[in-house]
Design an enzyme around this catalytic site. Structure first.
Site, mmCIF file in Angstrom:
data_model
loop_
_atom_site.group_PDB
_atom_site.id
_atom_site.type_symbol
_atom_site.label_atom_id
_atom_site.label_comp_id
_atom_site.label_asym_id
_atom_site.label_seq_id
_atom_site.Cartn_x
_atom_site.Cartn_y
_atom_site.Cartn_z
ATOM 1 N N GLU A 77 21.781 14.428 9.434
ATOM 2 C CA GLU A 77 21.070 15.606 8.403
ATOM 3 C C GLU A 77 20.781 16.710 9.162
ATOM 4 O OE1 GLU A 77 18.636 13.447 5.358
ATOM 5 O OE2 GLU A 77 17.893 12.341 7.150
ATOM 6 N N HIS A 96 11.701 17.533 9.553
ATOM 7 C CA HIS A 96 12.293 16.364 8.491
ATOM 8 C C HIS A 96 11.651 15.080 9.010
ATOM 9 C CE1 HIS A 96 14.489 14.222 5.659
ATOM 10 N NE2 HIS A 96 15.008 13.529 6.598
ATOM 11 N N HIS A 98 10.189 11.050 7.659
ATOM 12 C CA HIS A 98 9.908 10.086 6.720
ATOM 13 C C HIS A 98 8.742 9.299 6.682
ATOM 14 C CE1 HIS A 98 14.708 9.483 7.843
ATOM 15 N NE2 HIS A 98 14.417 10.420 7.312
ATOM 16 N N HIS A 166 13.093 9.134 0.217
ATOM 17 C CA HIS A 166 13.896 9.277 1.436
ATOM 18 C C HIS A 166 12.613 9.973 2.485
ATOM 19 C CE1 HIS A 166 16.848 11.991 3.650
ATOM 20 N NE2 HIS A 166 15.999 11.361 4.445
HETATM 21 ZN ZN LIG Z 1 15.862 11.737 6.616
#
Ligand SMILES: [Zn+2]
Length: 239
Positions: A77, A96, A98, A166
Site C-alpha cells: 500500500e 496509514h 487500521h 479497512h
Molecule cells: Zn491498509
C-alpha cells in the site's frame, strides 16, 4: 546530523510510537517526504512498525519505485503515500493505519466528527473512501497509483480520511504532526462511540475547530512527542 538522518530517526520513533499507542498493529505505516528531494519519500520496507530500525527505511519515487534496487520487499500500500505527496505539496508526513475504533465509522452512516478539543485536528468532517465505488470488488488494499490518486482526491485538503472496511489515512506538516493527529483520530472515534450511547452529541463548531487548529504549535506537538517517544523506549531528537 543531516536533514535526512533527522527524518529517518523521526520515522523510526514514529513507528514505535504508533505501535505502542495502539494506532498500528503488525500492519500500517508512516512515511515522510524526503527533506532534500520533494519528489521522493521515505518509508520502511514491509515490516511490523514495532520492529522497524533505521536500516529498514527505503527511499521511493512518488510512484512507488525503490531507489535502491536491493531494498527489501515494499509495503503493497505504499501508493497511498506517493499519491498524497503528489497531490499535496503542504504534506510532509503520511500515516496509514487500521486503528480499531475508526473502523465502525467507515461502514455505517454515522459520521466521525470532533467534539473533544484535542480532536479538532482530525478536521471538521472525516470523509470515507470506498474503493468499491470506482474499483469494484477488490482486496480493499490500495495496490496501485490509480487507487492512491483516487484516495488522495477524496482527501482533498483535509487532514484525515477513513477507508471503508479497512482503516484511515492521516497527513501532517511533519512526522510529529501526522502522529499527533493519528493518535487523536483514534481517541475521538472511541469517545464518539461512548458518547453516542449516552445521547445526542454537541460537536465542536467549525469556528471552534478553526481556532483550535490555528493554535497548534511545536510546543504542543513536542510535549506529546517527548512523552510518547519515551513511553516507546525512544529519545526525542532536538528539532
Ligand atoms: Zn491498509
Amino acid at each position: 546530523m543531516s536533514n535526512l538522518d533527522f527524518v529517518i530517526e523521526e520515522l523510526v520513533t514514529a513507528n514505535r510510537i504508533l505501535a505502542n499507542e495502539g494506532i498500528v498493529d503488525s500492519f500500517g505505516h508512516v512515511s515522510a517526504r524526503h527533506p532534500d528531494n520533494p519528489k521522493h519519500y521515505l518509508l520502511s520496507r514491509a515490516r511490523a512498525p514495532e520492529r522497524i530500525e533505521r536500516s529498514d527505511i527505503v527511499e521511493y519515487t512518488l510512484d512507488g519505485a525503490a531507489i535502491d534496487e536491493n531494498a527489501g520487499a515494499p509495503y503493497v500500500e505504499r501508493f497511498i503515500h506517493g499519491a498524497i505527496y503528489e497531490a499535496r505539496p503542504d504534506v510532509h508526513a503520511v500515516v496509514h493505519n487500521h486503528s480499531p475504533s475508526v473502523i465502525p465509522f467507515g461502514v455505517t452512516a454515522k459520521k466521525l466528527k470532533p467534539f473533544l478539543h484535542m480532536c479538532a485536528h482530525i478536521g471538521q468532517e472525516v470523509p470515507v473512501w470506498d474503493c468499491r465505488d470506482k474499483f469494484g470488488d477488490t482486496t480493499l488494499l490500495v495496490s496501485d497509483m490509480a487507487m492512491g490518486r483516487d484516495l488522495a482526491g477524496l482527501l482533498g485538503l483535509r487532514p484525515t480520511t477513513l477507508m471503508r472496511g479497512h482503516g484511515a489515512t492521516v497527513v501532517g506538516r511533519s512526522v510529529r504532526h501526522a502522529v499527533f493527529v493519528s493518535v487523536y483520530l483514534e481517541v475521538g472515534a472511541k469517545l464518539q462511540m461512548q458518547a453516542m450511547a449516552l445521547g445526542e452529541i454537541k460537536f465542536l463548531s467549525a469556528a471552534e475547530i478553526d481556532q483550535i487548529v490555528g493554535r497548534l504549535n511545536d510546543y504542543t506537538l513536542n510535549r506529546a512527542w517527548e512523552n510518547w517517544a519515551r513511553r516507546a523506549g525512544r529519545q526525542m531528537q532536538e528539532s
